[in-house]
Structure formats: C-alpha cells, structure tokens
Write an enzyme that holds these catalytic residues in place. Structure first.
Site, PDB file in Angstrom:
ATOM      1  CB  SER A 250      26.575  15.394  20.619  1.00 33.28           C
ATOM      2  OG  SER A 250      27.498  16.453  20.538  1.00 33.28           O
ATOM      3  CE  LYS A 295      29.629  15.804  17.162  1.00 26.04           C
ATOM      4  NZ  LYS A 295      28.326  15.563  17.811  1.00 26.04           N
TER       5      LYS A 295
END
EC number: 3.4.21.53
Length: 361
Positions: A250, A295
């Site tokens: 990611s 996140k």
C-alpha cells in the site's frame, strides 16, 4: 464417660487458614483470568492506526536523501493479536479500530508465511514504484518480469503440496505472461475441471506440475494460488530502501511520488507534510488498499496536511466487501468523524497526484 477436653477444643487458627486459602485461590484464578485476557490470542486480529513514516528515513537515491523541507509519508496499520483485552478495546473504539478473523487476514497461512507474503508485496511495490517514478521523470529504466511469487495455496487447489510459498510461477500451459494480471486473466478463462500444467522455479530449479482448474471462493475459475509479481528493476539511478519490519503493497503511490520529486528536482513538497496510501501499477494506476480508516487516523495524528487515497469504482458484485464505499468515500467519512483538517485528495493515477501537488501550495 470421661471426655478429653483437649480433643474437643476448636483450633483457633483453622477458620483463619480457610479464609486465607479461599482468598489466595480467588486471587490465583483472577491472575490466571487476567493473564488469559492479556496474553492468550484468539483466532482474530485487531487493526489499529499504526503511524506515519517519513520515506526520507527509509530510502536513498544514488546514496542521497531529499534535502527539501516537508516530507512524503506512507501510513501503516498495526495488527495486534486478538486477545480478549484487545478485542474489548476495539469494541469501545469501533470508529478507529477493526476486528478481523485470522483466516480472513492470513488466508490460513502461518505467521511466518504471512510475513513472507507481505515482504514480497513490499518488494514488488518498491520495484514498481521505482519503475513508474523514473519513467515519469524521463529517466532510463527497465522493469524485468520474472514471473509471479506464490504467496498462498487454497485448500481445494490441486497444486497444494506441490507448489510452495516463494516458488515463482513462470508459465501456464507453456504460455508466458507479462504480469500476474495477464496470468490470472488467462486461467480464469479456462473451463472448470480442465487440466493445466504449471511451469515454475523452486529453490532455483526449473520444474513443472499438472493439476486442474477449480472453483475459487470468489466464484471464478482458477488454480487456487495467491500471487504477486516477481520483478527486477535495472536503471543507472540507484534507489535503495530499508523497510525491515514493514510489509504490504500500500505504500506504492507514496514511494513513487517521493522518488519522482527527488529525481525531477521540482520540490513538489513546498514544505508540506504529505501522506497517502494506494498500490502502484506499472501503468501508473493507483490500486485499492485495506485499512483506510485506520490510515486516515494515523496520517491525521502525524500532522499531515494532504492525504492521497485511491478513488476507483467498486464493481456491483464486490460492493458487499466495501460497506463504507470505495477507499475515497471511506477516507472522507473517517476524516469527518474525527474532525480532521487534512485535505483528502482522490486519485486514480500517480500523475493525478503529481498534478495536484504542482497546482497547490
């Protein structure tokens, strides 16, 4: 009849001893229960915000780091073992944490194999980011496709017990491919039950194995292996990473932006703290990721001003896996929920992120 008075006297310490023993027993059980709640993992993981990390601290280009003010940051999700304590904590912090079954998270792989899988994802992410960044910057670069790493093998796969984690599949039925996507597309098009021959390398030895096409859990046909590209980058520009202990794909977008900016010397940072998430593909497209909500919280706590996030449409058949919408929609909802002042910026390609940074201050 003569009664011995000494035998009929009650021991004054007997009741006191029983009481003390009872409390020691209760205390012992309490300590055992506490130890169980704190230390014994259940078959779950708890996802919590894991922090934001300055790429400049883990990457060099031609032996140098970026001297411009500001920073590009990749964000992480911390996986905590699903103890009773951690699960209870998650229940009281549902907005910023998530409980995931171990089977769903690892696909049934051991902890060692799961960590190895994430290592390969990170390796491929870094190689693709280098390739894409150098390509955008007009630098000489070549991405060599070696095949696909085997990361996991489904229980119903006819190749279970033959293929192993870290083997590299180089072909199917004698056909070679330019990416794992092409390989998957080919296998998906084969008829259920049809025979297939897999060419692969294991411990540097070329091998082949025969099996059948099976029905996968997603309803599609396949051979039942989880995979990621095995690639190598060659370029005069020497990009080095040091990301031990961090895995997954990611960070691809943020790696790409950081490399591009340092090579192009445009100072797109402009003193800003920039965070983001999203995989990167060789064509520059930004792919979806998991743990978006955690996140966003990580980036916000770190003081980021901008947060880049994938904005890809969700296929109708997959909407059940995205109850909060696509990555961008989920990120916006979480930013609003925690009162974040970060600018949530949706992107579909690395070029869109570059264009945004060029136009803004």
């Amino acid at each position: 009849m003569t009664v011995n008075k000494a035998e009929n006297q009650v021991n004054p310490n007997k009741g006191s001893f029983i009481k003390r023993f009872k409390w020691w027993l209760i205390g012992g059980f309490a300590l055992l229960a506490l130890a169980f709640c704190l230390l014994v993992p259940l078959p779950y993981y708890v996802e919590v915000p894991g922090g934001a990390f300055d790429i400049n601290q883990v990457m060099t280009i031609n032996g140098k780091t970026d001297k411009n003010k500001g920073s590009y940051n990749f964000v992480a999700v911390e996986l905590r073992p699903g103890t009773v304590f951690n699960i209870a904590y998650s229940w009281f912090n549902k907005d910023t944490t998530e409980i995931v079954s171990k089977k769903e998270m690892t696909g049934g792989a051991s902890t060692k194999d799961y960590n190895l899988m994430n290592q390969y994802y990170m390796e491929n992410s870094q190689n693709t980011a280098i390739y894409q960044a150098l390509k955008l910057a007009g630098k000489k670069v070549k991405l060599d496709y070696k095949g696909v790493y085997v990361l996991n093998i489904a229980d119903n796969s006819t190749f279970k017990g033959t293929l192993n984690i870290a083997d590299t599949v180089t072909g199917i039925n004698g056909k070679s491919f330019k990416s794992s996507k092409d390989l998957v597309k080919y296998v998906t098009g084969l008829k259920l039950g049809s025979r297939v021959t897999v060419q692969y390398t294991s411990q540097d030895k070329k091998k082949s194995s025969k099996g059948k096409v099976v029905k996968l859990t997603n309803g599609k046909n396949g051979i039942g292996i989880t995979l990621t590209d095995h690639t190598e980058v060659s370029s005069p520009e020497k990009v080095k990473f040091s990301t031990q202990g961090v895995g997954g794909p990611s960070a691809g977008l943020m790696f790409t932006l950081s490399i591009y900016d340092q090579l192009n010397k445009k100072d797109l940072l402009k003193g800003r703290m920039i965070a983001g998430t999203g995989t990167i593909e060789p064509d520059g497209s930004v792919g979806d990721i998991g743990g978006v909500s955690q996140k966003v919280v990580s980036a916000d706590k770190s003081g980021a001003e901008i947060f880049f996030v994938p904005d890809n449409p969700v296929a109708e058949a997959n909407k059940k896996y995205y109850p909060r919408g696509n990555n961008y929609q989920e990120a916006k909802k979480m930013a609003k929920k925690i009162g974040s002042k970060m600018k949530i910026v949706p992107v579909k390609t690395a070029q869109e992120a570059i264009d945004y940074l060029e136009k803004t201050k």
